[in-house]
Scaffold this motif. Structure first.
Motif, PDB file in Angstrom:
ATOM      1  N   VAL A 220       0.832  -1.204   0.000  1.00 56.88           N
ATOM      2  CA  VAL A 220       0.000   0.000   0.000  1.00 56.88           C
ATOM      3  C   VAL A 220       0.867   1.256   0.000  1.00 56.88           C
ATOM      4  N   LEU A 221       2.002   1.181   0.676  1.00 54.39           N
ATOM      5  CA  LEU A 221       2.842   2.364   0.860  1.00 54.39           C
ATOM      6  C   LEU A 221       3.909   2.534  -0.220  1.00 54.39           C
ATOM      7  N   VAL A 222       4.128   1.502  -1.030  1.00 53.69           N
ATOM      8  CA  VAL A 222       5.168   1.605  -2.066  1.00 53.69           C
ATOM      9  C   VAL A 222       4.842   2.704  -3.084  1.00 53.69           C
ATOM     10  N   PRO A 223       3.651   2.707  -3.718  1.00 47.89           N
ATOM     11  CA  PRO A 223       3.346   3.801  -4.650  1.00 47.89           C
ATOM     12  C   PRO A 223       3.229   5.153  -3.954  1.00 47.89           C
ATOM     13  N   ALA A 224       2.822   5.146  -2.703  1.00 45.51           N
ATOM     14  CA  ALA A 224       2.700   6.413  -1.970  1.00 45.51           C
ATOM     15  C   ALA A 224       4.067   7.058  -1.767  1.00 45.51           C
TER      16      ALA A 224
ATOM     17  N   VAL B  89       3.591  11.787   7.715  1.00 49.88           N
ATOM     18  CA  VAL B  89       2.323  11.064   7.589  1.00 49.88           C
ATOM     19  C   VAL B  89       2.552   9.649   7.067  1.00 49.88           C
ATOM     20  N   LEU B  90       3.443   9.491   6.093  1.00 44.56           N
ATOM     21  CA  LEU B  90       3.727   8.162   5.540  1.00 44.56           C
ATOM     22  C   LEU B  90       4.612   7.333   6.466  1.00 44.56           C
ATOM     23  N   ALA B  91       5.494   7.996   7.196  1.00 46.99           N
ATOM     24  CA  ALA B  91       6.427   7.262   8.049  1.00 46.99           C
ATOM     25  C   ALA B  91       5.710   6.547   9.195  1.00 46.99           C
TER      26      ALA B  91
ATOM     27  N   PRO C 168      11.233  -1.283   6.412  1.00 49.43           N
ATOM     28  CA  PRO C 168      12.249  -1.085   5.369  1.00 49.43           C
ATOM     29  C   PRO C 168      11.873  -0.028   4.337  1.00 49.43           C
ATOM     30  N   LEU C 169      10.586   0.288   4.213  1.00 46.67           N
ATOM     31  CA  LEU C 169      10.186   1.303   3.241  1.00 46.67           C
ATOM     32  C   LEU C 169      10.648   2.700   3.644  1.00 46.67           C
ATOM     33  N   LEU C 170      11.139   2.856   4.855  1.00 47.96           N
ATOM     34  CA  LEU C 170      11.734   4.141   5.242  1.00 47.96           C
ATOM     35  C   LEU C 170      12.999   4.422   4.436  1.00 47.96           C
ATOM     36  N   LEU C 171      13.441   3.416   3.684  1.00 46.26           N
ATOM     37  CA  LEU C 171      14.545   3.614   2.741  1.00 46.26           C
ATOM     38  C   LEU C 171      14.237   4.749   1.773  1.00 46.26           C
ATOM     39  N   ALA C 172      12.954   5.026   1.553  1.00 45.95           N
ATOM     40  CA  ALA C 172      12.569   6.098   0.634  1.00 45.95           C
ATOM     41  C   ALA C 172      13.121   7.451   1.079  1.00 45.95           C
ATOM     42  N   LEU C 173      13.290   7.648   2.373  1.00 49.30           N
ATOM     43  CA  LEU C 173      13.745   8.948   2.877  1.00 49.30           C
ATOM     44  C   LEU C 173      15.158   9.290   2.402  1.00 49.30           C
ATOM     45  N   PRO C 174      16.141   8.398   2.480  1.00 50.94           N
ATOM     46  CA  PRO C 174      17.451   8.721   1.904  1.00 50.94           C
ATOM     47  C   PRO C 174      17.516   8.494   0.391  1.00 50.94           C
ATOM     48  N   LEU C 175      16.668   7.587  -0.125  1.00 48.96           N
ATOM     49  CA  LEU C 175      16.736   7.244  -1.534  1.00 48.96           C
ATOM     50  C   LEU C 175      16.330   8.412  -2.430  1.00 48.96           C
ATOM     51  N   ALA C 176      15.308   9.145  -2.043  1.00 48.10           N
ATOM     52  CA  ALA C 176      14.845  10.276  -2.862  1.00 48.10           C
ATOM     53  C   ALA C 176      15.951  11.322  -3.053  1.00 48.10           C
ATOM     54  N   PRO C 177      16.631  11.766  -1.993  1.00 52.34           N
ATOM     55  CA  PRO C 177      17.732  12.717  -2.205  1.00 52.34           C
ATOM     56  C   PRO C 177      18.877  12.135  -3.019  1.00 52.34           C
ATOM     57  N   LEU C 178      19.157  10.835  -2.880  1.00 54.40           N
ATOM     58  CA  LEU C 178      20.242  10.231  -3.644  1.00 54.40           C
ATOM     59  C   LEU C 178      19.922  10.221  -5.139  1.00 54.40           C
ATOM     60  N   ILE C 179      18.676   9.924  -5.487  1.00 56.32           N
ATOM     61  CA  ILE C 179      18.277   9.959  -6.899  1.00 56.32           C
ATOM     62  C   ILE C 179      18.338  11.386  -7.423  1.00 56.32           C
TER      63      ILE C 179
ATOM     64  N   LEU D 201      11.989  -0.195  -3.473  1.00 56.59           N
ATOM     65  CA  LEU D 201      11.193  -0.372  -2.262  1.00 56.59           C
ATOM     66  C   LEU D 201      10.605  -1.783  -2.194  1.00 56.59           C
ATOM     67  N   LEU D 202      10.189  -2.323  -3.338  1.00 56.57           N
ATOM     68  CA  LEU D 202       9.738  -3.717  -3.360  1.00 56.57           C
ATOM     69  C   LEU D 202      10.862  -4.663  -2.948  1.00 56.57           C
ATOM     70  N   LEU D 203      12.064  -4.399  -3.433  1.00 60.83           N
ATOM     71  CA  LEU D 203      13.220  -5.211  -3.036  1.00 60.83           C
ATOM     72  C   LEU D 203      13.444  -5.160  -1.528  1.00 60.83           C
ATOM     73  N   ALA D 204      13.258  -3.974  -0.966  1.00 62.36           N
ATOM     74  CA  ALA D 204      13.412  -3.824   0.480  1.00 62.36           C
ATOM     75  C   ALA D 204      12.364  -4.658   1.230  1.00 62.36           C
ATOM     76  N   LEU D 205      11.137  -4.665   0.710  1.00 60.53           N
ATOM     77  CA  LEU D 205      10.083  -5.460   1.341  1.00 60.53           C
ATOM     78  C   LEU D 205      10.391  -6.955   1.246  1.00 60.53           C
ATOM     79  N   VAL D 206      10.856  -7.396   0.094  1.00 63.67           N
ATOM     80  CA  VAL D 206      11.171  -8.806  -0.089  1.00 63.67           C
ATOM     81  C   VAL D 206      12.329  -9.215   0.821  1.00 63.67           C
ATOM     82  N   ALA D 207      13.304  -8.327   0.966  1.00 61.55           N
ATOM     83  CA  ALA D 207      14.415  -8.614   1.886  1.00 61.55           C
ATOM     84  C   ALA D 207      13.886  -8.800   3.304  1.00 61.55           C
ATOM     85  N   LEU D 208      12.863  -8.018   3.675  1.00 63.82           N
ATOM     86  CA  LEU D 208      12.253  -8.149   4.994  1.00 63.82           C
ATOM     87  C   LEU D 208      11.557  -9.496   5.119  1.00 63.82           C
ATOM     88  N   VAL D 209      10.838  -9.910   4.072  1.00 62.42           N
ATOM     89  CA  VAL D 209      10.160 -11.205   4.087  1.00 62.42           C
ATOM     90  C   VAL D 209      11.170 -12.327   4.274  1.00 62.42           C
TER      91      VAL D 209
END
Length: 241
Positions: A139-143, A182-184, A193-204, A231-239
């Motif tokens: 649910v949070l990946v596209p968000a 709000v998303l965090a 693991p989806l909190l990876l988005a926070l550093p990933l956005a500035p890196l991109i 982000l999907l990869l991060a979720l799968v790593a968690l699984v």
């Protein structure tokens, strides 16, 4: 909440039926962008339905989720990924050709390969998530990916007239950070693991600044696809963990 702006954001990012909005002005895209993460969460909810509803048949669940993903977004960001792949391929020996190829509406071999590989990657990752305890994280990946577009558009100048130029909205950074908070909060509960988005956005954003000095609408679309896959990869790593 402005219902008109929410409808405009939904119309732009999805193919979902919405009430008609009359007298649309291009600059309104700037104002409706604040609802992009909200629309992303709605897209993610649609993806969660097959992943949780057909949990005992993970590959079928993954195919249904991927079909829903492509349909609801109208392959908007896949188109940008294909254009950027073609531009990078053509500019391998001649960097000056990047923008020339980016403006070409035709899709070349690099673009086709990029789309096929991206869809295969998402399919495999979705099958890994199907029926798992972390499947709701989808649910949070596209968000998060659409939150990242707010970040990129606030920190990178447009390379050319077009969508990226209209995305130079007046939304201030407090609004961007408010969405991050709000998303965090649900992310900490559903899929940390989806909190990876926070550093990933500035890196991109840093990559595009160093590579091109700015960003285009196609680059925004390509970056959204890359963000979703990571982000999907991060979720799968968690699984797997």
């Amino acid at each position: 909440m402005s219902l008109r702006r929410l409808i405009l954001a939904t119309q732009f990012l999805t193919r979902l039926p919405t009430p008609q909005v009359g007298e649309f002005q291009p600059q309104e895209l700037n104002r409706c962008a604040v609802y992009f993460p909200f629309v992303g969460a709605f897209i993610g909810t649609l993806l969660a339905l097959p992943l949780l509803g057909v949990e005992h048949r993970p590959w079928l669940a993954a195919v249904l989720a991927l079909l829903a993903w492509v349909w609801v977004t109208g392959a908007l960001h896949l188109d940008g990924l294909a254009d950027v792949a073609d531009a990078f391929g053509a500019a391998h020996r001649n960097p000056e050709r990047f923008m020339e190829v980016l403006r070409d509406p035709h899709t070349g071999v690099f673009g086709v390969v990029a789309i096929v590989m991206q869809l295969l990657l998402k399919l495999v990752l979705l099958s890994e998530l199907a029926g798992g305890r972390w499947a709701w994280g989808i649910v949070l990946v596209p968000a998060w990916a659409r939150w990242a577009t707010l970040w990129w558009s606030r920190h990178l100048p447009p390379l050319q007239p077009g969508l990226a130029e209209r995305f130079s909205w007046q939304l201030g950074m407090p609004g961007v950070w408010l969405w991050a908070v709000v998303l965090a909060l649900p992310t900490l509960w559903l899929a940390p693991p989806l909190l990876l988005a926070l550093p990933l956005a500035p890196l991109i954003a840093l990559y595009w600044r160093r590579r091109l000095g700015g960003i285009s609408g196609d680059c925004l679309g390509a970056s959204t696809e890359v963000m979703e896959s990571l982000l999907l990869l991060a979720l799968v790593a968690l699984v797997r963990g």
